[in-house]
Design an enzyme around this catalytic site. Structure first.
Site, mmCIF file in Angstrom:
data_model
loop_
_atom_site.group_PDB
_atom_site.id
_atom_site.type_symbol
_atom_site.label_atom_id
_atom_site.label_comp_id
_atom_site.label_asym_id
_atom_site.label_seq_id
_atom_site.Cartn_x
_atom_site.Cartn_y
_atom_site.Cartn_z
ATOM 1 N N CYS A 2 0.824 -1.205 0.000
ATOM 2 C CA CYS A 2 0.000 0.000 0.000
ATOM 3 C C CYS A 2 0.859 1.257 0.000
ATOM 4 C CB CYS A 2 -0.895 0.013 1.234
ATOM 5 S SG CYS A 2 -1.858 -1.494 1.441
ATOM 6 N N LYS A 584 3.379 -7.464 -18.757
ATOM 7 C CA LYS A 584 3.342 -8.007 -17.399
ATOM 8 C C LYS A 584 2.262 -9.076 -17.264
ATOM 9 C CE LYS A 584 4.811 -8.099 -13.152
ATOM 10 N NZ LYS A 584 6.135 -8.705 -12.916
#
EC number: 2.6.1.16
Length: 589
Positions: A2, A584
């Site tokens: 986060c 990705k």
């Protein structure tokens, strides 16, 4: 992982809301699924939060219209509880007077939550974080002042955390750190605290890095800091200035995200192991499914397939029938009721894996998934969901996510074998010590291999998947043609290409050293230059050898092959974060 920002100022204004939003945008590179902001003003404490991107939530919740002299901001990467509005941070106590943002994993949150609920506390989310404001509230009810209550709450926590807490009416931000980054930015008439320096870099370049087990609070003009024993720390000697731009700062001083993420692997492994420890009931259910299955089909793509192959080899050795499947070839598998599918995907969105599990589910198989993204498509379609805690990975080539895949698999195997889990608790230190030991020599090897046109990577047994991953890595980012083979197969064709100077990388996990030694000598006799990565047992006559001692060989080898590829790429002047033609997440068949 986060993103966190806190600002405390002498002045109450909307400008702090704009600064908070700006900081959150600079933290977007970490990856996230929801956003939230808390402010304290003369009108009290206010929370605005929602699932979505920063710009979307800012507009939807009119965050830039908030006023205050204290602000907290948070971008959430879901770990406990799916990405929803109510699981977004900040979280509050029963009365809405305390707000908390948090990065990390609270291992004992279930026990704490049960205890708090028995005392009458009402919870609104599924997160581990929410226990923190309720703990502070409970300790304040017992007569503690705000800082003492905060300290007592932190002492109750087991796990990893970077915590910021604010209390209505207080012009200060309380903080605590363990295993997750927190940095203070020292301004004029205002101070900042964040998970990353880029969050406050436009406003100050004077920083103070908080160390593990330290806690304290910031006001607009002061910083108070204690160690874990309650000793007050003199901060003056620890304040320093940084001369970074935003991009450099987001990489925390590393030249590329890939090398940064390799160095983040120990922490990622720790958080993954801690999470599995705290959810041992889930692991035991998975073990029962594995034991009762007629066949375990392990499916993955690219790096995830290599992790899956390692798992499949181990299961077969334990007498559990297992089939490793390359995801793009899923249609060749005829699954049936009684089969168990173990699907591995970093993103949880890999289309071939998703299509494969759908086909196998339709034939009656049960699905277990191992992903890095909570409530991703693959996780949603699984009967059992296991999550890695690697945090966002920016570099296209998998590094810390591969290592955490292996750590998750090793944990499951340890429980399956009824081994003492103390060894798994050592895993983060094993990875950290390896990186520290080998960085110099991997750079030398990478520089040499960068000059080559072709490379063989050879392994046997459990080292074969690592050889395959090593070849893939250097192929992906250094654009060197590399092929991996079972070492015993090298004389069935591949050896015909070996001549003087031909580079051969031998991965030796210490299990089949004598057989690998024979293969080494066969290559050496034809002029090959041998690079050996050896754990616990040295090889003879290698030209260059990385020698390691490790209780968990695979977790020592993983960062070595990644570092070799990284240094080969940078030697050639390529950006390892963005290899050409690769993405990705692969979402087309």
């Amino acid at each position: 992982m986060c993103g966190i920002i806190g600002i405390v100022s002498l002045r109450e204004s909307k400008k702090l809301a704009e600064m908070t939003v700006s900081a959150l945008k600079r933290l977007e590179y970490r990856g996230y699924d929801s956003v939230g902001v808390a402010s304290i003003s003369s009108n009290g404490l206010e929370i605005r939060k929602a699932k979505g991107k920063v710009e979307e939530v800012v507009l939807q919740k009119k965050i830039e219209e908030m006023e205050g002299y204290v602000f907290l901001g948070h971008t959430r990467w879901a770990t406990h509880g799916p990405p929803t509005d109510y699981n977004a941070h900040p979280h509050t106590d029963c009365n809405g007077n305390i707000a908390v943002v948090h990065n990390g994993t609270i291992k004992n949150y279930k026990e704490l939550r049960e205890e708090l609920e028995s005392l009458g506390h009402k919870f609104k989310s599924e997160t581990d974080t929410e226990v923190i404001p309720h703990l502070i509230e409970e300790f304040m009810k017992r007569g503690m002042d705000p800082f003492q209550a905060f300290k007592s709450a932190i002492k109750s926590l087991e796990g990893s955390y970077a915590v910021l807490a604010v209390i209505n009416g207080e012009r200060r931000i309380f903080f605590a750190k363990k295993d997750n980054p927190l940095i203070i930015g020292l301004g004029e008439g205002q101070n900042f605290i964040a998970s990353d320096i880029p969050a406050f870099l436009p406003y100050t370049k004077r920083i103070l890095v908080i160390r593990d087990d330290e806690l304290g609070f910031i006001t607009p003009e002061t910083v108070y800091l204690e160690d874990k024993d309650g000793n007050v720390i003199n901060i003056k000697e620890r304040i320093r200035s940084v001369d970074w731009d935003i991009e450099t700062a987001s990489k925390e001083g590393y030249p590329h995200f890939m090398i940064k993420e390799i160095h983040e692997s120990p922490r990622a492994v720790k958080e993954t192991i801690d999470s599995l420890m705290s959810d041992i009931d889930l692991v035991e259910k998975v073990i029962e499914e594995i034991k009762n299955a007629e066949r375990v089909i392990v499916i993955g793509a690219g790096t995830s397939y290599h992790a899956g192959l390692y798992f499949s080899i181990e299961l077969n050795r334990l007498g559990i029938n297992s089939l490793p499947v390359i995801a793009s070839e899923y249609y060749n598998v005829r699954s049936k009721k009684g089969d168990l599918v173990f699907a591995i995907s970093q993103s949880g969105e890999t289309i071939d894996v998703l299509q494969g599990i759908r086909m196998m589910r339709n034939s009656g198989a049960k699905i277990i998934s191992l992903t890095n993204v909570i409530e991703s498509a693959i996780a949603r379609e699984s009967d059992y969901k296991i999550y890695m805690r690697a945090g966002p990975e920016i570099g296209v080539a998998a590094t810390k996510t591969f290592t955490t895949q292996l750590a998750s698999i090793l944990f499951i195997l340890s429980v399956l074998k009824k081994e003492n889990l103390k060894k798994m608790e050592k895993a983060p230190d094993i990875v950290r010590d390896t990186i520290s030991q080998v960085e110099g020599l991997t750079k030398k090897i990478g520089e040499e291999l960068a000059k080559k046109s072709n490379i063989y990577y050879l392994g046997r047994g459990l080292s074969l998947p690592l050889a395959m991953e090593g070849a893939l890595k250097i192929k992906e980012i250094a654009y060197v043609h590399a092929e991996a083979y079972p070492a015993g197969e090298s004389k069935h064709g591949p050896i015909s290409l070996v001549e003087k100077g031909f580079p051969v990388v031998i991965i030796n996990d210490g299990e089949l050293t004598e057989l690998l030694q024979n293969n080494l000598m066969e290559m050496k006799a034809r002029g090959a230059r041998i690079y050996a990565v050896s754990v616990n047992k040295k090889m003879k006559d290698a030209d260059v050898e990385i020698e390691l001692q490790s209780e968990i060989p695979v977790l020592s080898i993983a960062p070595v092959i990644q570092l070799i590829a990284y240094y080969a790429a940078v030697t050639k002047g390529y950006d390892p974060d963005k290899p050409r033609n690769l993405a990705k997440t692969v979402t087309v068949e």
